[in-house]
Design an enzyme around this catalytic site. Sequence first.
Site, mmCIF file in Angstrom:
data_model
loop_
_atom_site.group_PDB
_atom_site.id
_atom_site.type_symbol
_atom_site.label_atom_id
_atom_site.label_comp_id
_atom_site.label_asym_id
_atom_site.label_seq_id
_atom_site.Cartn_x
_atom_site.Cartn_y
_atom_site.Cartn_z
ATOM 1 N N CYS A 80 -5.918 1.939 -6.491
ATOM 2 C CA CYS A 80 -4.693 2.165 -7.532
ATOM 3 C C CYS A 80 -3.611 0.973 -6.953
ATOM 4 O O CYS A 80 -2.747 0.536 -7.675
ATOM 5 C CB CYS A 80 -3.900 3.444 -6.951
ATOM 6 S SG CYS A 80 -5.180 4.740 -7.460
ATOM 7 N N CYS B 79 -4.441 5.609 -2.277
ATOM 8 C CA CYS B 79 -5.720 4.893 -3.140
ATOM 9 C C CYS B 79 -5.394 3.305 -3.154
ATOM 10 O O CYS B 79 -4.591 2.788 -3.875
ATOM 11 C CB CYS B 79 -5.555 5.484 -4.453
ATOM 12 S SG CYS B 79 -6.761 4.831 -5.654
#
Length: 153
Positions: A81, A78
């Site tokens: 993230c 991600c």
Amino acid sequence: MKLELTSIVALIAALSCVMASSSPRPFGITRTTTSNNILSIRGGAVHESSTLGDLDSKIQNAALQNKLTIIDFTAQWCGPCKAIAPVYKELSEEFGSSAQFIKVDVDDNPEAAQKFGVSAMPTFVFIKGGEVVDRLMGANAARLKELIAEWSL
């Protein structure tokens, strides 16, 4: 028993050699590769949780201490993230006395993601007194800080 200064210096040098060659380092201390050779504590203020049982235990302990728990549901793949991770770590250092910061990789701990209804990453879940009080989806650093400040009182 008196030790001469040269004996003490030799003893320290010998211990330094032993400590430098041992692996892993004692007490969770790791040597970083910075130019000034700083030591840092492994894990910092953000704790990882790889099982649902471990996560539940951490949440219960924080509830007993009347601390806010913030769970960062993340994934290795991600991009957002990865972008918010340093901000989350900084916030954990700023608010660490009144809140507990946990990181959960959804691929390693899918049971936790399912329990908290996480369908997008990053998702931050705020728990106070053992109950979910708020959540934030996305890598919005300003809003994350606002929510932590609001709920950690």
